[in-house]
Scaffold this motif. Structure first.
Motif, short mmCIF file in Angstrom:
data_model
loop_
_atom_site.label_atom_id
_atom_site.label_comp_id
_atom_site.label_asym_id
_atom_site.label_seq_id
_atom_site.Cartn_x
_atom_site.Cartn_y
_atom_site.Cartn_z
N VAL A 325 0.83 -1.21 0.00
CA VAL A 325 0.00 0.00 0.00
C VAL A 325 0.86 1.26 0.00
CG1 VAL A 325 -1.94 -1.18 1.09
CG2 VAL A 325 -0.27 -0.01 2.52
N ARG A 326 2.07 1.17 0.55
CA ARG A 326 2.97 2.31 0.54
C ARG A 326 3.42 2.65 -0.89
NH1 ARG A 326 6.35 0.43 3.85
NH2 ARG A 326 5.68 1.58 5.71
N GLU A 327 3.70 1.64 -1.68
CA GLU A 327 4.23 1.84 -3.03
C GLU A 327 3.14 1.98 -4.08
OE1 GLU A 327 6.56 -1.65 -3.45
OE2 GLU A 327 8.05 -1.04 -1.95
N PHE A 389 -7.23 9.98 -0.56
CA PHE A 389 -8.11 10.20 0.58
C PHE A 389 -9.42 9.43 0.37
CE2 PHE A 389 -5.50 14.02 0.16
CZ PHE A 389 -5.09 14.27 1.46
N CYS A 390 -10.07 9.08 1.46
CA CYS A 390 -11.39 8.45 1.38
C CYS A 390 -12.35 9.19 2.31
CB CYS A 390 -11.33 6.97 1.73
SG CYS A 390 -10.63 6.61 3.35
N GLY A 410 -4.44 1.89 3.08
CA GLY A 410 -3.44 2.95 3.02
C GLY A 410 -3.99 4.29 2.54
N SER A 411 -5.31 4.44 2.53
CA SER A 411 -5.93 5.70 2.14
C SER A 411 -6.18 6.53 3.40
CB SER A 411 -7.25 5.43 1.41
OG SER A 411 -7.75 6.61 0.82
N ILE A 412 -6.12 7.85 3.27
CA ILE A 412 -6.23 8.76 4.41
C ILE A 412 -7.69 9.12 4.64
CG2 ILE A 412 -5.54 11.01 5.33
CD1 ILE A 412 -3.13 10.76 3.27
N PRO A 413 -8.25 8.84 5.82
CA PRO A 413 -9.68 9.11 6.05
C PRO A 413 -9.97 10.60 6.23
CG PRO A 413 -8.67 8.29 8.05
CD PRO A 413 -7.61 8.22 6.99
N ARG A 467 -0.10 9.43 5.21
CA ARG A 467 -0.22 8.03 4.75
C ARG A 467 0.72 7.13 5.55
NH1 ARG A 467 -0.41 8.56 -0.15
NH2 ARG A 467 -2.64 8.16 -0.14
N GLU A 468 1.93 7.59 5.81
CA GLU A 468 2.88 6.77 6.56
C GLU A 468 2.36 6.47 7.96
OE1 GLU A 468 5.77 4.26 6.63
OE2 GLU A 468 5.43 5.53 4.88
N LYS A 469 1.68 7.44 8.57
CA LYS A 469 1.10 7.20 9.90
C LYS A 469 -0.03 6.18 9.81
CE LYS A 469 2.14 8.94 13.17
NZ LYS A 469 3.05 8.53 14.27
#
Length: 515
Positions: A325-327, A389-390, A410-413, A467-469
């Protein structure tokens, strides 16, 4: 002794021996033996020399032999070691978690692993758990739930995700129902390293009652759905529990239960209202309740993550997924998976769907109308994987499973109610909301604020950090596949149990007030 291995010298004839007398001195005895003309002297000196040499060498040998302890790799270390050689994947977890059974080091003793305490699991009558599962065909009025509850509650294997996720971790994915945490927690606790087999050695007591599955059958039925029927299992369980000496001793303060639905399904105030009144029963008053949505103003409610489809089998599964998910290259700025609530006036979901459709290709939408997204679909996972983002508005209640599906991908809420996450899952999410999510006031959106414009305002570096968090916290949001958990890594179950044991100890402190 080494001298015993040599052949003995022939005995000296009796008439050649000196008679023994009290006056014989040590020097007199040793003098003939140490004479260089005596063959026995050479034998004696040779044996003495060999023993001295052996003793000197033995001093350099280790006093005990033990297996070399291997350190557990971090997720990043594990992925670096395995992605270049897939043939090693199957053995990574076994090699990484080799334990030294001969060591008595405090870091590996059972007492040290269970320093927070031990959990006693009540052996409830089968009517409160196993018999409910055995009747899985009748747990809702529309269809059988047997497939959804299979594989210890994880559901059927998600084979249709082939080609979307890495092949080597496909077996870690299932079509998991969102209301199965009762089964997951029960199975894990029965196999937990800190399970107490005797109540006298326990810190906390677990009640394996499948309250959510028991009441779920009656939530939508008009027939046979009286208040008495919806409360029947809970009433029977509390009568059984109140006969237990451990419960009577603490009045429930050191007891906990998993209730696999949202708290509002157990908070019926009037007979004609929705759900059961189990939480309002006096016997449940002091018991800690693990729920997928809590009442933020009730101390005894604890929010735990909704079960998602990802159930890692090993540290490698976690590390491989985090790397994936990072890549991942994400083509959409944001996305929304859900269905509008047309029956509601000024439906906020409808507002978000309209903004998504008008975003000129920056947003992807998945229409979840007519129950098309129940337990997840490949379309939802692909959408989250492809989006930075989601959007996470409230669902039928303040929370929704989609929050966790989104973050696991891996999507940012993006939240619009603080109660959706910030006041729900404090044990599982970062303490600083802005480190992993975006908050946009819903009233501002209703008054014309563009979600797209807000999200475009974040720099690439800010997006990368968020995303990393999110990726860092994935292990705390998922439930492992093995009943033994992930050796060397805490999943959502581990975090929850540690939190419960911590609460029980806090409640025993002198400054804690009980009623």
């Amino acid at each position: 002794m080494l001298s015993q291995s040599l052949h003995p010298s022939p005995e000296v004839p009796q008439h050649h021996r000196r008679p023994k007398s009290p006056e014989t001195t040590l020097t007199a005895v040793l003098q003939p033996l140490l004479s260089l003309q005596n063959p026995r002297s050479w034998i004696f000196l040779t044996i003495l020399f060999i023993q001295i040499v052996l003793l000197c060498n033995l001093r350099s040998f280790p006093t005990s032999i033990s297996i070399t302890r291997r350190h557990l790799p971090t997720p990043l270390a594990a992925i670096d070691e395995t992605t270049t050689n897939p043939s090693q994947n199957a053995t990574l977890h076994d090699n990484a978690t080799l334990h030294d059974s001969s060591s008595s080091s405090p870091s590996t003793t059972d007492d040290d692993q269970c320093s927070s305490g031990r959990v006693f699991v009540y052996d409830l009558p089968a009517t409160f758990n196993q018999e409910i599962l055995d009747n899985c065909d009748n747990l809702n009025p529309w269809s059988s739930r047997c497939d959804a509850l299979a594989n210890n509650g994880l559901g059927q294997s998600a084979t249709t995700l082939a080609g979307i996720i890495p092949e080597e971790i496909l077996p870690a994915w299932h079509w998991t129902d969102q209301f199965v945490s009762e089964i997951i927690f029960h199975n894990r606790l029965l196999n937990h390293k800190c399970r107490a087999t005797e109540p006298e050695s326990a810190t906390a007591f677990y009640i394996p009652f499948y309250a959510g599955l028991a009441v779920g059958k009656y939530l939508w039925e008009n027939e046979n759905s009286t208040a008495e029927v919806r409360d029947r299992h809970c009433d029977m369980m509390l009568r059984w529990l109140q006969d237990q000496p451990q419960y009577r001793r603490s009045n429930g303060w050191d007891h906990f239960i998993t209730m696999g639905r949202i708290t509002w399904d157990f908070r019926r105030s009037k007979d004609e209202d929705w759900g059961s009144s189990c939480i309002y029963k006096p016997g449940l008053r002091n018991i800690t309740r693990l729920l997928i949505e809590r009442n933020p103003w009730d101390y005894f409610d604890v929010g735990v993550p909704y079960p998602t489809g990802f159930h890692p089998r090993s540290l490698y599964d976690v590390a491989r997924w985090q790397s994936f998910v990072r890549e991942r290259r994400r083509s959409a700025l944001f996305c929304f998976a859900g269905a509008p609530r047309r029956a509601f006036r000024n439906d906020f979901r409808g507002v978000l769907l309209n903004q998504c459709r008008e975003s000129s290709g920056s947003c992807r939408a998945v229409d979840c109308g007519k129950n098309r997204c129940a337990n997840g679909t490949s379309a939802i996972l692909e959408t989250f994987l492809d989006s930075e983002f989601c959007l996470q508005p409230r669902g039928d209640s303040f929370t929704r499973r989609s929050i966790f599906d989104c973050m696991v991908a891996g999507s940012i809420p993006v939240f619009f109610w603080r109660r959706t996450a910030y006041l729900q899952y404090q044990w599982f999410l970062p303490g600083e909301p802005g480190s992993y999510s975006v908050y946009i006031d819903r009233n501002a959106v209703k008054n014309g604020t563009s979600v797209k414009a807000v999200l475009e305002g974040f720099s690439k570096e800010e997006v990368r950090r968020m995303r990393e968090k999110v990726i860092e916290y994935i292990p705390r949001l998922v439930y492992a596949k093995s009943n033994e958990g992930l050796d060397g890594m805490k999943d959502a179950f581990d975090v929850a149990i540690e939190g419960v044991l911590r609460r029980v100890k806090e409640q025993e402190q002198p400054g804690f007030t009980k009623w």
